[in-house]
Design an enzyme around this catalytic site. Structure first.
Site, PDB file in Angstrom:
ATOM      1  N   CYS A   1     -15.304   5.573  -1.100  1.00 51.60           N
ATOM      2  CA  CYS A   1     -15.076   6.411  -2.387  1.00 51.60           C
ATOM      3  C   CYS A   1     -15.825   5.324  -3.529  1.00 51.60           C
ATOM      4  O   CYS A   1     -16.250   5.951  -4.526  1.00 51.60           O
ATOM      5  CB  CYS A   1     -14.150   6.304  -2.674  1.00 51.60           C
ATOM      6  SG  CYS A   1     -12.837   6.893  -1.409  1.00 51.60           S
TER       7      CYS A   1
ATOM      8  N   HIS B   1     -13.135   7.129 -10.092  1.00 55.16           N
ATOM      9  CA  HIS B   1     -12.819   7.359  -8.633  1.00 55.16           C
ATOM     10  C   HIS B   1     -11.660   8.349  -9.080  1.00 55.16           C
ATOM     11  O   HIS B   1     -10.735   7.863  -9.013  1.00 55.16           O
ATOM     12  CB  HIS B   1     -12.356   6.186  -8.026  1.00 55.16           C
ATOM     13  CG  HIS B   1     -12.858   7.065  -6.362  1.00 55.16           C
ATOM     14  ND1 HIS B   1     -13.308   8.306  -5.644  1.00 55.16           N
ATOM     15  CD2 HIS B   1     -11.727   7.252  -5.568  1.00 55.16           C
ATOM     16  CE1 HIS B   1     -12.577   8.308  -4.484  1.00 55.16           C
ATOM     17  NE2 HIS B   1     -11.957   7.396  -4.434  1.00 55.16           N
TER      18      HIS B   1
ATOM     19  N   ASN C   1     -10.146  14.444  -3.977  1.00 54.37           N
ATOM     20  CA  ASN C   1     -10.874  13.381  -3.359  1.00 54.37           C
ATOM     21  C   ASN C   1     -12.069  13.309  -2.541  1.00 54.37           C
ATOM     22  O   ASN C   1     -12.118  13.754  -1.794  1.00 54.37           O
ATOM     23  CB  ASN C   1     -10.396  11.992  -2.872  1.00 54.37           C
ATOM     24  CG  ASN C   1     -10.892  10.992  -2.656  1.00 54.37           C
ATOM     25  OD1 ASN C   1     -12.033  10.855  -3.113  1.00 54.37           O
ATOM     26  ND2 ASN C   1     -10.314   9.850  -2.650  1.00 54.37           N
TER      27      ASN C   1
HETATM   28  O1  UT7 Z   1      -9.822   7.275  -2.281  1.00 53.60           O
HETATM   29  C1  UT7 Z   1     -10.153   6.233  -1.332  1.00 53.60           C
HETATM   30  C2  UT7 Z   1      -8.646   5.567  -1.777  1.00 53.60           C
HETATM   31  N1  UT7 Z   1      -7.272   6.317  -0.882  1.00 53.60           N
HETATM   32  C3  UT7 Z   1      -6.501   6.198  -1.983  1.00 53.60           C
HETATM   33  O2  UT7 Z   1      -7.064   5.305  -3.076  1.00 53.60           O
HETATM   34  C4  UT7 Z   1      -5.515   6.541  -2.303  1.00 53.60           C
HETATM   35  C5  UT7 Z   1      -4.273   5.961  -2.457  1.00 53.60           C
HETATM   36  N2  UT7 Z   1      -2.953   6.245  -2.492  1.00 53.60           N
HETATM   37  C6  UT7 Z   1      -2.353   7.345  -2.508  1.00 53.60           C
HETATM   38  O3  UT7 Z   1      -2.576   8.294  -3.573  1.00 53.60           O
HETATM   39  C7  UT7 Z   1      -0.787   7.629  -2.110  1.00 53.60           C
HETATM   40  O4  UT7 Z   1      -0.201   6.805  -1.287  1.00 53.60           O
HETATM   41  C8  UT7 Z   1      -0.959   8.710  -1.408  1.00 53.60           C
HETATM   42  C9  UT7 Z   1      -1.132  10.463  -1.895  1.00 53.60           C
HETATM   43  C10 UT7 Z   1      -1.350   9.079   0.405  1.00 53.60           C
HETATM   44  C11 UT7 Z   1       0.954   9.141  -0.632  1.00 53.60           C
HETATM   45  O5  UT7 Z   1       1.615   9.498  -2.309  1.00 53.60           O
HETATM   46  P1  UT7 Z   1       2.692   7.972  -1.972  1.00 53.60           P
HETATM   47  O6  UT7 Z   1       3.367   8.520  -3.478  1.00 53.60           O
HETATM   48  O7  UT7 Z   1       2.960   6.705  -1.769  1.00 53.60           O
HETATM   49  O8  UT7 Z   1       3.936   8.672  -0.822  1.00 53.60           O
HETATM   50  P2  UT7 Z   1       4.466   7.787   0.345  1.00 53.60           P
HETATM   51  O9  UT7 Z   1       2.974   7.261   0.763  1.00 53.60           O
HETATM   52  O10 UT7 Z   1       5.537   6.937  -0.326  1.00 53.60           O
HETATM   53  O11 UT7 Z   1       5.307   9.090   0.925  1.00 53.60           O
HETATM   54  C12 UT7 Z   1       6.148   9.361  -0.396  1.00 53.60           C
HETATM   55  C13 UT7 Z   1       7.711  10.592   0.632  1.00 53.60           C
HETATM   56  C14 UT7 Z   1       7.805   9.748   2.238  1.00 53.60           C
HETATM   57  O12 UT7 Z   1       9.282  10.990   2.460  1.00 53.60           O
HETATM   58  P3  UT7 Z   1       9.975   9.451   2.393  1.00 53.60           P
HETATM   59  O13 UT7 Z   1      10.307   8.772   3.645  1.00 53.60           O
HETATM   60  O14 UT7 Z   1      10.566   9.180   1.269  1.00 53.60           O
HETATM   61  O15 UT7 Z   1      11.063  10.675   3.097  1.00 53.60           O
HETATM   62  C15 UT7 Z   1       6.863  10.498   2.686  1.00 53.60           C
HETATM   63  O16 UT7 Z   1       6.511  11.034   3.679  1.00 53.60           O
HETATM   64  O17 UT7 Z   1       6.424  11.713   0.462  1.00 53.60           O
HETATM   65  C16 UT7 Z   1       6.886  12.511   1.938  1.00 53.60           C
HETATM   66  N3  UT7 Z   1       5.414  12.788   1.885  1.00 53.60           N
HETATM   67  C17 UT7 Z   1       5.048  13.896   1.546  1.00 53.60           C
HETATM   68  N4  UT7 Z   1       5.705  14.954   1.317  1.00 53.60           N
HETATM   69  C18 UT7 Z   1       5.359  16.017   0.945  1.00 53.60           C
HETATM   70  C19 UT7 Z   1       3.656  12.088   2.249  1.00 53.60           C
HETATM   71  N5  UT7 Z   1       2.958  12.821   2.239  1.00 53.60           N
HETATM   72  C20 UT7 Z   1       3.956  14.030   1.379  1.00 53.60           C
HETATM   73  C21 UT7 Z   1       3.319  15.417   1.100  1.00 53.60           C
HETATM   74  N6  UT7 Z   1       3.969  16.336   0.948  1.00 53.60           N
HETATM   75  N7  UT7 Z   1       1.921  16.070   1.987  1.00 53.60           N
END
Ligand code: UT7
Length: 332
Positions: free
Chosen positions: A116, A256, A286
């Site tokens: 990225c 980004h 993204n």
């Molecule tokens: O561009 C290159 C660099 N990349 C980035 O900068 C990405 C950085 N990371 C992110 O943007 C975020 O971490 C994500 C968007 C990928 C994920 O968001 P998050 O707020 O960090 O979610 P999480 O992984 O902490 O998950 C929270 C909850 C989990 O459920 P529990 O364990 O709390 O029950 C996940 O299983 O949300 C769940 N979850 C979803 N629910 C519905 C994860 N993905 C999804 C989804 N839909 N697509």
């Protein structure tokens, strides 16, 4: 003799027509529109669907837009730097394929892999060729066909990424416009959190790697999120400080587009109002190396000569950085 600066003198972009909306994704994985929008800011992304098409097929129309706008013969291009993690092939470089497709028969070029942050790193590299006086016309293109490496059964990654290309032309500025300063960083220990497990020389493709779905982007989202918030905000603030600038001096932040919450954190740290932040993540998602030039493409007609602009990125590697530039032409 006054120092030569490298300025962006034209912008081009391309996104495929096919839209993949949050509602489409609801039918593919266990997710919902509300979660995706509130956690990332994304509503839809563009996907290059046609079989047999790759990253070069998006880069070419983006660069051809520049050729049209500048009435430029492709033979005048000296160098093409293509930032991508989804090259048409492992080799030859996509830059070579692009040069062939647009008729840039006098250009040399290469691909640059910094995920990225790829466009930011390529911009800095291209600027140095101009600043040294060695080359007159350098194309920097950021392009990724993320749909080629996204696992559409993995709800944690498939909701984020989209396809697209953005390109700029770099030329020498006669009045000190263009790229002023950059802070670029990398930390290879971050590779554990964001990578593709197979297909490289460590683990070449086999039937087993395909069955284990190891040819897709693997991301530990929360860990990457934490590093991204700190990395992007830290370098952006440092860049302002060492150039004796505050948020008030900056016309635009071009961040980004990985996650709206990361963008907000960076803007807050720089003391910038939201109106000064380019955000198009809602419609493209993204697009990895393409996010920064696609923002410039979308906002080009609002940019004014003399605008101070900060570009900031964070990505796999880890790689991150920020660049300060003075916009060199009236966008309208
Ligand atoms: O561009 C290159 C660099 N990349 C980035 O900068 C990405 C950085 N990371 C992110 O943007 C975020 O971490 C994500 C968007 C990928 C994920 O968001 P998050 O707020 O960090 O979610 P999480 O992984 O902490 O998950 C929270 C909850 C989990 O459920 P529990 O364990 O709390 O029950 C996940 O299983 O949300 C769940 N979850 C979803 N629910 C519905 C994860 N993905 C999804 C989804 N839909 N697509």
């Amino acid at each position: 003799m006054s120092k030569i600066t490298a300025a962006i003198t034209a912008v081009g972009g391309y996104v495929p027509e096919t839209k993949l909306t949050n509602f489409d994704l609801e039918k593919m994985v266990d997710t919902n529109d509300e979660w995706i929008r509130s956690r990332t800011g994304i509503s839809e992304r563009r996907i290059l669907k046609e079989p047999g098409k790759g990253s070069s097929d998006m880069a070419v129309p983006a660069i051809e837009e520049i050729l049209r706008k500048k009435n430029l013969d492709p033979k005048e291009i000296d160098c093409i730097i293509c930032a991508t993690v989804t090259p048409d092939m492992v080799f030859p470089a996509t830059a070579n394929i692009i040069a062939d497709k647009i008729g840039a028969t006098n250009a040399w070029g290469y691909d640059l892999s910094a995920a990225c942050s790829g466009f930011l790193f390529a911009l800095s590299s291209g600027a140095m060729y101009i600043e040294s006086g060695r080359f007159k016309k350098v194309i920097v293109v950021g392009v990724d066909k993320m749909s080629a490496i996204v696992d559409y059964t993995d709800r944690t990654t498939c909701i984020i990424f989209g396809d697209g290309a953005g390109a700029v032309l770099l030329e020498a500025s006669e009045d000190g416009m263009g790229i002023q300063d950059s802070i670029l960083k990398s930390d290879g220990s971050g590779r554990h959190y964001l990578h593709m497990k197979a297909g490289g020389s460590v683990k070449p493709a086999t039937a087993e790697t395909v069955a284990a779905r190891e040819h897709f982007a693997y991301q530990e989202g929360q860990a990457v999120f934490k590093f991204a918030v700190k990395g992007m905000a830290d370098v952006s603030a440092e860049l302002l400080e060492r150039n004796n600038l505050t948020g008030d001096d900056i016309a635009w932040l071009v961040p980004h587009q990985a996650n709206l919450r990361i963008i907000d954190a960076t803007a807050n740290r720089m003391g910038l109002d939201k109106e000064k932040v380019m955000i198009n993540i809602q419609k493209y998602g993204n697009t990895t190396a393409a996010t920064l030039p696609l923002c410039l493409w979308d906002w080009e007609n609002q940019l004014k000569k003399g605008d101070k602009i900060v570009l900031a990125a964070f990505g796999g590697g880890f790689t991150w950085g920020a660049t300060l530039l003075t916009w060199a032409y009236e966008g309208k």
